[in-house]
Enzyme design. Structure first.
Site, short mmCIF file in Angstrom:
data_model
loop_
_atom_site.label_atom_id
_atom_site.label_comp_id
_atom_site.label_asym_id
_atom_site.label_seq_id
_atom_site.Cartn_x
_atom_site.Cartn_y
_atom_site.Cartn_z
N SER A 117 -17.66 -6.69 18.53
CA SER A 117 -18.76 -7.56 18.98
C SER A 117 -18.46 -8.99 18.55
O SER A 117 -17.74 -9.22 17.57
CB SER A 117 -20.06 -7.10 18.30
N ILE B 239 -24.07 -8.12 26.85
CA ILE B 239 -23.67 -7.37 28.04
C ILE B 239 -24.93 -6.77 28.66
O ILE B 239 -25.81 -6.27 27.94
CB ILE B 239 -22.67 -6.24 27.66
N SER C 226 -20.15 -3.97 9.92
CA SER C 226 -19.37 -2.82 10.44
C SER C 226 -18.35 -3.29 11.46
O SER C 226 -17.19 -2.85 11.46
CB SER C 226 -20.30 -1.78 11.06
N LYS C 227 -18.75 -4.22 12.33
CA LYS C 227 -17.84 -4.66 13.40
C LYS C 227 -16.73 -5.55 12.83
O LYS C 227 -15.58 -5.48 13.29
CB LYS C 227 -18.62 -5.41 14.48
N ASN D 70 -15.59 3.27 21.20
CA ASN D 70 -16.70 2.48 21.77
C ASN D 70 -18.05 2.88 21.19
O ASN D 70 -18.97 2.07 21.19
CB ASN D 70 -16.70 2.67 23.29
N TYR E 126 -24.71 -4.45 11.15
CA TYR E 126 -24.01 -4.42 12.45
C TYR E 126 -22.75 -5.29 12.39
O TYR E 126 -21.64 -4.82 12.65
CB TYR E 126 -24.97 -4.88 13.55
N VAL F 125 -19.57 10.91 15.94
CA VAL F 125 -18.26 10.43 15.46
C VAL F 125 -18.23 10.12 13.96
O VAL F 125 -17.16 9.97 13.39
CB VAL F 125 -17.76 9.17 16.22
P1 NAP Z 1 -25.48 2.04 24.39
O1 NAP Z 1 -25.89 1.84 25.80
O2 NAP Z 1 -26.53 2.17 23.34
O3 NAP Z 1 -24.49 3.30 24.30
C1 NAP Z 1 -23.97 3.69 23.07
C2 NAP Z 1 -23.05 4.85 23.29
O4 NAP Z 1 -22.58 5.26 22.00
C3 NAP Z 1 -23.74 6.03 23.93
O5 NAP Z 1 -22.85 6.67 24.80
C4 NAP Z 1 -24.05 6.93 22.74
O6 NAP Z 1 -23.99 8.28 23.09
C5 NAP Z 1 -22.88 6.64 21.84
N1 NAP Z 1 -23.14 6.95 20.44
C6 NAP Z 1 -24.06 6.38 19.62
N2 NAP Z 1 -23.98 6.96 18.41
C7 NAP Z 1 -23.00 7.88 18.48
C8 NAP Z 1 -22.45 8.79 17.54
N3 NAP Z 1 -22.89 8.86 16.29
N4 NAP Z 1 -21.44 9.60 17.94
C9 NAP Z 1 -20.98 9.56 19.21
N5 NAP Z 1 -21.47 8.71 20.14
C10 NAP Z 1 -22.47 7.89 19.77
O7 NAP Z 1 -24.54 0.86 23.87
P2 NAP Z 1 -23.63 -0.17 24.69
O8 NAP Z 1 -24.41 -1.39 24.88
O9 NAP Z 1 -23.01 0.50 25.85
O10 NAP Z 1 -22.53 -0.48 23.55
C11 NAP Z 1 -21.26 0.15 23.51
C12 NAP Z 1 -20.43 -0.54 22.43
O11 NAP Z 1 -20.34 -1.93 22.72
C13 NAP Z 1 -21.04 -0.43 21.03
O12 NAP Z 1 -20.02 -0.25 20.08
C14 NAP Z 1 -21.71 -1.78 20.84
O13 NAP Z 1 -21.81 -2.13 19.48
C15 NAP Z 1 -20.76 -2.68 21.60
N6 NAP Z 1 -21.37 -3.93 22.05
C16 NAP Z 1 -22.39 -3.94 22.95
C17 NAP Z 1 -22.95 -5.15 23.36
C18 NAP Z 1 -24.08 -5.23 24.35
O14 NAP Z 1 -24.58 -6.34 24.61
N7 NAP Z 1 -24.52 -4.12 24.95
C19 NAP Z 1 -22.43 -6.35 22.85
C20 NAP Z 1 -21.38 -6.31 21.94
C21 NAP Z 1 -20.86 -5.09 21.56
P3 NAP Z 1 -25.29 9.24 23.19
O15 NAP Z 1 -26.36 8.49 23.89
O16 NAP Z 1 -24.76 10.40 23.96
O17 NAP Z 1 -25.60 9.55 21.78
#
Ligand code: NAP
Length: 250
Positions: free
Chosen positions: A143, A190, A160-161, A90, A157, A64
Site C-alpha cells: 500500500s 482503489i 504491516s505493509k 494479496n 496497517y 493465511v
Molecule cells: P477486500 O475487498 O477487502 O478483499 C480482501 C481479500 O483478502 C478477500 O478476498 C478476503 O477473502 C481476503 N482475506 C482477508 N483476510 C484473509 C485471511 N486471513 N486469509 C485469507 N484471505 C483473507 O480488499 P481489497 O481492497 O481487494 O485489497 C486487497 C489488497 O490490496 C489488500 O492487501 C489491501 O491491503 C491492498 N490495498 C487495497 C487498497 C484499496 O484501496 N482497496 C489500497 C492499497 C492496498 P475472504 O473475503 O474470502 O475472507
C-alpha cells in the site's frame, strides 16, 4: 499475447476485490491457479469463471495467518500442478482505529498476523519449491501507506505493509541467486466494495488529493501484477512500485 502460458500461480485473498481481478488476469494469460480466501462460496464461483477461460483452478479455503494453511496451499499446488511459478500475496485487512483507541488483539495483532505474518508464511511454504525449480516470481500487494502515513488508517496497517516492503527487499536479495524475483506493488485508493460505501463528500476529498483525478481500479493493480509475474520484468527485483495516480512519489 499470453504472457503466462503453462505457469502455475497461487493468489491469496482472491475471493473478491483486487485479488479476484489478479486471479482472472493471470488465468487470461494462461496460468493455472490455486486461489485462496476464507469465503468458500466466492472461491467456488471464481474457480468456475477461471475454468471457463480454459485454465486450471483449485480453491484453498483458509486463513493465511495460520502457518499450516500456507503450507497446505503450497502442497495443494504441488499435488495438482507439480510446481509453483508465481506467488501473489494479496490477502489483507485494514483497520481505521487511532493508536490510543486500538484493541490490541483486533486492531494490532490481527492486522500484523494476516498482512505481515501471512505473507511470510506463504513465502516460506512456496520458496523451497521455487528453489528446486530455479525459478519463481513473488508479488506482494502492499500500500502507499507502507511508505507514508495515512490519517484514516490504524498504525498497524502501515506497519504491516512497511514490514512486507522490507521483507520483499530482503527476500529479493537472499533469493536472487536462485532466480527468484520478489517485488511489491503499493496501491493508493482503489475503487472496490469499500469505496462504494463512501459518502460523496469523502469521495470528493479523496479525489482532490489524487493528481490524476481518479481512483485506481482492481484491473490497474492486476495489470501491474501481471507485469511483475511475467518475463517482461526479468531485470526487476526488490522493487516496491507505486500505483497511486501520483498521490505519493518517491
Ligand atoms: P477486500 O475487498 O477487502 O478483499 C480482501 C481479500 O483478502 C478477500 O478476498 C478476503 O477473502 C481476503 N482475506 C482477508 N483476510 C484473509 C485471511 N486471513 N486469509 C485469507 N484471505 C483473507 O480488499 P481489497 O481492497 O481487494 O485489497 C486487497 C489488497 O490490496 C489488500 O492487501 C489491501 O491491503 C491492498 N490495498 C487495497 C487498497 C484499496 O484501496 N482497496 C489500497 C492499497 C492496498 P475472504 O473475503 O474470502 O475472507
Amino acid at each position: 499475447m499470453m504472457l503466462l502460458e503453462g505457469r502455475i500461480a497461487i493468489v491469496t485473498g482472491a475471493s473478491r476485490g483486487i485479488g479476484k481481478a489478479i486471479a482472472l488476469t493471470l488465468a487470461m494469460h494462461g496460468a493455472s491457479l490455486v486461489v485462496n480466501g476464507t469465503r468458500e462460496d466466492l472461491l467456488r464461483e471464481l474457480a468456475a469463471e477461471i475454468q471457463a477461460l480454459g485454465s486450471g483452478c483449485v480453491i484453498y479455503v483458509g486463513d493465511v495467518s495460520v502457518q499450516e494453511i500456507a503450507q497446505g496451499m503450497a502442497q495443494l499446488a504441488m499435488e495438482q500442478f507439480g510446481r509453483i511459478d508465481i506467488l501473489v500475496n494479496n490477502a489483507g485487512i485494514n483497520r481505521r482505529t487511532p493508536t490510543l483507541d486500538m484493541d490490541l488483539e483486533e486492531d494490532w495483532r490481527k492486522v500484523l498476523d494476516i498482512n505481515l505474518n501471512g505473507t511470510l508464511y506463504t513465502c516460506m511454504a512456496a520458496i523451497p519449491h521455487m528453489i528446486d525449480q530455479k525459478y519463481g516470481k513473488i508479488v506482494n500487494v502492499t500500500s502507499t501507506t507502507a511508505k507514508t502515513p495515512h490519517r484514516n488508517a490504524a498504525p498497524s496497517y502501515g506497519t504491516s505493509k512497511a514490514g512486507v516492503n522490507y521483507l520483499t527487499q530482503h527476500l529479493a536479495l537472499e533469493m536472487a541467486k536462485h532466480n527468484i524475483y520478489v517485488n511489491a506493488i503499493c496501491p493508493g485508493p482503489i475503487d472496490t466494495d469499500m469505496s462504494q460505501q463512501w459518502t460523496s463528500e469523502y469521495r470528493e476529498s479523496v479525489l482532490s488529493k489524487i493528481p490524476l483525478g481518479k481512483l485506481g481500479t482492481p484491473q490497474n493493480v492486476a495489470d501491474a501484477v501481471l507485469f511483475l509475474a511475467s518475463s517482461m520484468s526479468d531485470f526487476i527485483t526488490g522493487e516496491a512500485i507505486n500505483l497511486n495516480g501520483g498521490t505519493y512519489m518517491n
